[in-house]
Design a protein around this motif. Sequence first.
Motif, PDB file in Angstrom:
ATOM      1  N   ILE A  10       0.559  11.643   4.884  1.00 27.92           N
ATOM      2  CA  ILE A  10       0.794  10.210   5.373  1.00 27.92           C
ATOM      3  C   ILE A  10       1.061   9.437   4.208  1.00 27.92           C
ATOM      4  O   ILE A  10       1.808   8.461   4.526  1.00 27.92           O
ATOM      5  N   LEU A  11       0.420   9.217   3.025  1.00 24.32           N
ATOM      6  CA  LEU A  11       0.508   8.391   2.030  1.00 24.32           C
ATOM      7  C   LEU A  11       1.994   8.182   1.476  1.00 24.32           C
ATOM      8  O   LEU A  11       2.617   7.385   1.219  1.00 24.32           O
ATOM      9  N   GLU A  12       2.586   9.795   1.410  1.00 23.45           N
ATOM     10  CA  GLU A  12       3.909   9.661   1.125  1.00 23.45           C
ATOM     11  C   GLU A  12       4.851   9.055   1.896  1.00 23.45           C
ATOM     12  O   GLU A  12       5.667   8.272   1.557  1.00 23.45           O
ATOM     13  N   ALA A  13       4.762   9.232   3.166  1.00 23.44           N
ATOM     14  CA  ALA A  13       5.493   8.678   4.206  1.00 23.44           C
ATOM     15  C   ALA A  13       5.409   6.998   4.196  1.00 23.44           C
ATOM     16  O   ALA A  13       6.298   6.203   4.273  1.00 23.44           O
ATOM     17  N   LEU A  14       4.287   6.458   4.222  1.00 20.46           N
ATOM     18  CA  LEU A  14       3.827   5.052   3.777  1.00 20.46           C
ATOM     19  C   LEU A  14       4.504   4.523   2.633  1.00 20.46           C
ATOM     20  O   LEU A  14       4.959   3.496   2.616  1.00 20.46           O
ATOM     21  N   GLY A  15       4.368   5.226   1.416  1.00 20.89           N
ATOM     22  CA  GLY A  15       5.094   4.757   0.304  1.00 20.89           C
ATOM     23  C   GLY A  15       6.433   4.590   0.213  1.00 20.89           C
ATOM     24  O   GLY A  15       7.022   3.785  -0.218  1.00 20.89           O
ATOM     25  N   ARG A  16       7.177   5.708   0.969  1.00 22.83           N
ATOM     26  CA  ARG A  16       8.630   5.961   1.109  1.00 22.83           C
ATOM     27  C   ARG A  16       9.054   4.617   1.710  1.00 22.83           C
ATOM     28  O   ARG A  16      10.298   4.045   1.663  1.00 22.83           O
ATOM     29  N   HIS A  17       8.436   4.052   2.737  1.00 27.37           N
ATOM     30  CA  HIS A  17       8.545   3.008   3.751  1.00 27.37           C
ATOM     31  C   HIS A  17       8.131   1.929   3.257  1.00 27.37           C
ATOM     32  O   HIS A  17       8.393   0.512   3.924  1.00 27.37           O
ATOM     33  N   ARG A  18       7.699   1.681   1.934  1.00 30.91           N
ATOM     34  CA  ARG A  18       7.207   0.310   1.242  1.00 30.91           C
ATOM     35  C   ARG A  18       6.141  -0.340   2.135  1.00 30.91           C
ATOM     36  O   ARG A  18       6.248  -1.530   2.233  1.00 30.91           O
ATOM     37  N   LEU A  19       5.399   0.276   2.896  1.00 38.02           N
ATOM     38  CA  LEU A  19       4.237  -0.363   3.529  1.00 38.02           C
ATOM     39  C   LEU A  19       3.050  -0.639   2.464  1.00 38.02           C
ATOM     40  O   LEU A  19       2.631   0.495   2.014  1.00 38.02           O
ATOM     41  N   ARG A  20       2.238  -1.582   2.543  1.00 39.64           N
ATOM     42  CA  ARG A  20       1.338  -1.969   1.741  1.00 39.64           C
ATOM     43  C   ARG A  20       0.082  -1.780   2.487  1.00 39.64           C
ATOM     44  O   ARG A  20      -0.239  -2.074   3.539  1.00 39.64           O
ATOM     45  N   ILE A  21      -0.948  -0.478   1.753  1.00 36.89           N
ATOM     46  CA  ILE A  21      -2.153  -0.427   2.188  1.00 36.89           C
ATOM     47  C   ILE A  21      -3.110  -1.273   1.873  1.00 36.89           C
ATOM     48  O   ILE A  21      -3.356  -1.478   0.669  1.00 36.89           O
ATOM     49  N   ILE A  22      -3.657  -1.805   2.864  1.00 37.98           N
ATOM     50  CA  ILE A  22      -5.008  -2.768   2.601  1.00 37.98           C
ATOM     51  C   ILE A  22      -6.251  -2.168   2.616  1.00 37.98           C
ATOM     52  O   ILE A  22      -7.006  -2.530   1.863  1.00 37.98           O
ATOM     53  N   SER A  23      -6.314  -1.389   3.372  1.00 32.47           N
ATOM     54  CA  SER A  23      -7.770  -0.462   3.512  1.00 32.47           C
ATOM     55  C   SER A  23      -7.490   0.502   4.228  1.00 32.47           C
ATOM     56  O   SER A  23      -6.185   0.936   4.984  1.00 32.47           O
ATOM     57  N   LYS A  24      -8.456   1.468   4.213  1.00 32.40           N
ATOM     58  CA  LYS A  24      -8.319   2.821   5.022  1.00 32.40           C
ATOM     59  C   LYS A  24      -9.683   3.362   5.296  1.00 32.40           C
ATOM     60  O   LYS A  24     -10.783   3.078   4.633  1.00 32.40           O
ATOM     61  N   THR A  25      -9.841   4.037   6.278  1.00 31.98           N
ATOM     62  CA  THR A  25     -10.891   4.691   6.773  1.00 31.98           C
ATOM     63  C   THR A  25     -10.697   6.197   7.490  1.00 31.98           C
ATOM     64  O   THR A  25      -9.601   6.429   7.834  1.00 31.98           O
ATOM     65  N   SER A  26     -11.589   7.055   7.446  1.00 29.09           N
ATOM     66  CA  SER A  26     -11.232   8.452   7.962  1.00 29.09           C
ATOM     67  C   SER A  26     -12.557   8.990   8.455  1.00 29.09           C
ATOM     68  O   SER A  26     -13.720   8.653   8.016  1.00 29.09           O
ATOM     69  N   ASN A  27     -12.397   9.873   9.301  1.00 26.76           N
ATOM     70  CA  ASN A  27     -13.762  10.780   9.823  1.00 26.76           C
ATOM     71  C   ASN A  27     -13.086  12.185   9.653  1.00 26.76           C
ATOM     72  O   ASN A  27     -11.913  12.582   9.147  1.00 26.76           O
ATOM     73  N   ALA A  28     -13.868  13.095  10.430  1.00 25.61           N
ATOM     74  CA  ALA A  28     -13.233  14.544  10.633  1.00 25.61           C
ATOM     75  C   ALA A  28     -11.809  14.839  10.920  1.00 25.61           C
ATOM     76  O   ALA A  28     -11.131  15.691  10.266  1.00 25.61           O
ATOM     77  N   ASN A  29     -11.309  13.923  11.844  1.00 28.63           N
ATOM     78  CA  ASN A  29     -10.244  14.490  12.636  1.00 28.63           C
ATOM     79  C   ASN A  29      -9.243  13.153  12.510  1.00 28.63           C
ATOM     80  O   ASN A  29      -8.082  13.096  13.300  1.00 28.63           O
ATOM     81  N   THR A  30      -9.537  12.031  11.966  1.00 29.77           N
ATOM     82  CA  THR A  30      -8.742  10.653  12.175  1.00 29.77           C
ATOM     83  C   THR A  30      -8.694  10.084  10.878  1.00 29.77           C
ATOM     84  O   THR A  30      -9.668   9.761  10.057  1.00 29.77           O
ATOM     85  N   ILE A  31      -7.354   9.599  10.590  1.00 31.45           N
ATOM     86  CA  ILE A  31      -7.297   8.786   9.427  1.00 31.45           C
ATOM     87  C   ILE A  31      -6.457   7.426   9.750  1.00 31.45           C
ATOM     88  O   ILE A  31      -5.590   7.622  10.595  1.00 31.45           O
ATOM     89  N   THR A  32      -7.094   6.387   9.367  1.00 29.66           N
ATOM     90  CA  THR A  32      -6.655   5.064   9.756  1.00 29.66           C
ATOM     91  C   THR A  32      -6.350   4.320   8.701  1.00 29.66           C
ATOM     92  O   THR A  32      -7.202   4.132   7.863  1.00 29.66           O
ATOM     93  N   HIS A  33      -5.051   3.825   8.467  1.00 27.23           N
ATOM     94  CA  HIS A  33      -4.848   2.902   7.568  1.00 27.23           C
ATOM     95  C   HIS A  33      -4.440   1.554   7.955  1.00 27.23           C
ATOM     96  O   HIS A  33      -3.695   1.353   9.181  1.00 27.23           O
ATOM     97  N   PHE A  34      -4.734   0.689   7.137  1.00 26.26           N
ATOM     98  CA  PHE A  34      -4.581  -0.774   7.643  1.00 26.26           C
ATOM     99  C   PHE A  34      -3.403  -1.547   6.735  1.00 26.26           C
ATOM    100  O   PHE A  34      -3.621  -1.468   5.561  1.00 26.26           O
ATOM    101  N   LEU A  35      -2.384  -1.605   7.232  1.00 27.74           N
ATOM    102  CA  LEU A  35      -1.108  -1.849   6.855  1.00 27.74           C
ATOM    103  C   LEU A  35      -0.425  -3.220   6.915  1.00 27.74           C
ATOM    104  O   LEU A  35      -0.514  -3.847   7.904  1.00 27.74           O
ATOM    105  N   GLU A  36       0.216  -3.720   5.683  1.00 34.68           N
ATOM    106  CA  GLU A  36       1.247  -4.714   5.899  1.00 34.68           C
ATOM    107  C   GLU A  36       2.518  -4.308   5.838  1.00 34.68           C
ATOM    108  O   GLU A  36       2.760  -3.458   4.827  1.00 34.68           O
ATOM    109  N   GLY A  37       3.497  -4.877   6.719  1.00 36.72           N
ATOM    110  CA  GLY A  37       4.674  -4.487   6.599  1.00 36.72           C
ATOM    111  C   GLY A  37       5.591  -4.640   7.989  1.00 36.72           C
ATOM    112  O   GLY A  37       4.834  -5.343   8.856  1.00 36.72           O
TER     113      GLY A  37
END
Length: 502
Positions: free
Chosen positions: A364-391
Motif C-alpha cells: 500500500i505504501l509503495e502505491a501511495l508513494g508512486r502516485h505522490r499522495l501525502r500521508i497525514i495519518s494512519k490507523t490499522s487493526n487486524a484486517n484493515t489499514i486506513t490511510h488519511f491522504l492529501e492528493g
Amino acid sequence: MSQHNAPGQPGSNPDHAHTVEKIGGTSMSRTRELLDTILLGERRGDALYNRIFVVSAYGGITDMLLEHKKTGEPGVFALFASAEDGWSWGDALSRVARVMIEKNGEIFSDPGSRQIADKFIMDRLEGVRSCLIDLSRLCSFGHFQMEKHLLTVREMLASLGEVHSAFNTALLLKEQGVNARFVDLSGWRETEDLPLDERIARAFADIDLAAELPVVTGYAQCREMLMKSFDRGYSEVTLSRLAVVTGAREAIIHKEFHLSSADPRLVGRDAVRVIGETSYDVADQLSNMGMEAIHPRAAKSLRQMGIPLRVKNAFEPEHPGTLIRSGLAAARPGVEIVTGVRGVFAFEFHDQDMVRVKGYDAAILEALGRHRLRIISKTSNANTITHFLEGSMKAIRRVEAELSRQFPSAEISSRRVAIVSAIGRDLRGARVLERALEVLAAAGIAPLGVHDLMRKVDLQVVIDDDDFDAAVIALHKGLVEDATDAITQRPDREGAEALRAA
C-alpha cells in the motif's frame, strides 16, 4: 565573511550576533510597508546590520512561473513540460515579464532605480527564454530526452521569482542609504555544481555582516537539487542552512500573521492567543496539519545545531512573536493550538486474509508513494489499514485500481473527511481526549475516528468535512479559551504563576 563571524557552534562565541531572517511571498508583496517595519523601522547605523534576509518571490509570481499551487492552473513550467513543440510557454513567460515590470513600477519611485531593476530582470528573463528555446530544439532530436531536464528547468524558472525580489529589495535598501548587497545563490551562468553549504560559504566569504546587509535569494542552485526533495519549500531550507553555515544566533521567519492558537479568521481575533513559545516537536505536528511554521527537514538543521527559530508578524515588529526551541518543556499540561486539514481522503483497505500476514502495508505504501499522495495519518487493526491522504481523487482511483488487481479479495474504499488536531508540548493530565469528546458532542459533532498517541503531543479527531469549521471553533473554546479562563479565575498563587506561563 569577516573573521569575527566565522561559522561555528551557535551561542559558543559572543561574536555570533547575527540573525538570518526569511520573508514570505505574501509579505514581500508589501515591500514598501516592510521598510517601515522589519527592513528599516527605527534602526539607524550599526543597528541595521548583523542581519541576513532571505526573500521569497512576490506573491503569485511562483504560481505564474510553475503552476498555481491551489488550482493547478499551468504556468510557464507546466506549459513547457506538456507541450515541447508548442510556444504557449513563451507567451506565459511574457506575461510574467509584464507582471514583474509592473511590480517594479509599484516599488520604485525613482526613475533611475526603476530602469536598473527593469533591465536586470528582463536580461534574466530573456536569458531563460533563450535557454528554453535551445533546449526545445536540442530535444527535437531523438538522442536527447526532455524528461531528463525538466527538474533543472523547474528550478531555473522558480529561481526567477526570488532573483527578482532579492535584487529589488537590495536596490531599495541602497536608496535608503543602507549598505545592502544582493546575494544571488541561483547559480546563474556558473559552471560548478556545488553542494549547498559550499555555495553559501563562497557567497559569504567576503561579506562583513557588521557593515553589510545581505539580501539573499530564497532559491539556491546546488548539487542536492532542492526542488527534488522540497519542491516549493526550498526557501526554508536555504534559511536553515544559512543559519548553520554562518553560525547565526537565531533564525526568524516573518509572516503576515502571528502563530496563534487557531486561525483568527475562523475563531475570532479576540479569542485566539499568540503562542509565546513552543518546541520543534509541536512545529512538526503543525507542519503535518498544513499549518507550517517551518518545513520539518529545514527545522532539523536548526534543531541539531541548537539554533532557535522565531516566527514573527512582519507588520508588528515590536511583538516578540513565537520562539521555537529544542526540548522546551511546557510550564503546564495543555493544548496550545487547534488546527486541522480539510479535504482529506480516508483510504480504507480491508482484507480478511491480512490477519498476521506481512506485505500488505508495504504494498500500500509503495502505491501511495508512486502516485505522490501525502500521508497525514494512519490507523490499522487486524484486517484493515486506513490511510488519511492529501492528493487528487484521480490519484486515489489509480491506487485503488492497482491494489485491487494485486489483492483481488480486498475491499477498498475512500471518502472525503477532515482532521482536526489539538496540539501541545504536554497533553498529559489535561483530560484532552475526554474534554474534546464532550465539547464536540455539545456542538452536535460525531467523530468518525480518534487518534490519541501515547506521546501525548497531539490529539487527532476525524470528522465529516462539513463539520470542520464548527469543530475547530468548539475545540478551541473548550480546550484553549476555557482552559485559560479557568486559570485566571484561580485565586491561589499557583493560578497566577500558571497564567504567566500561559
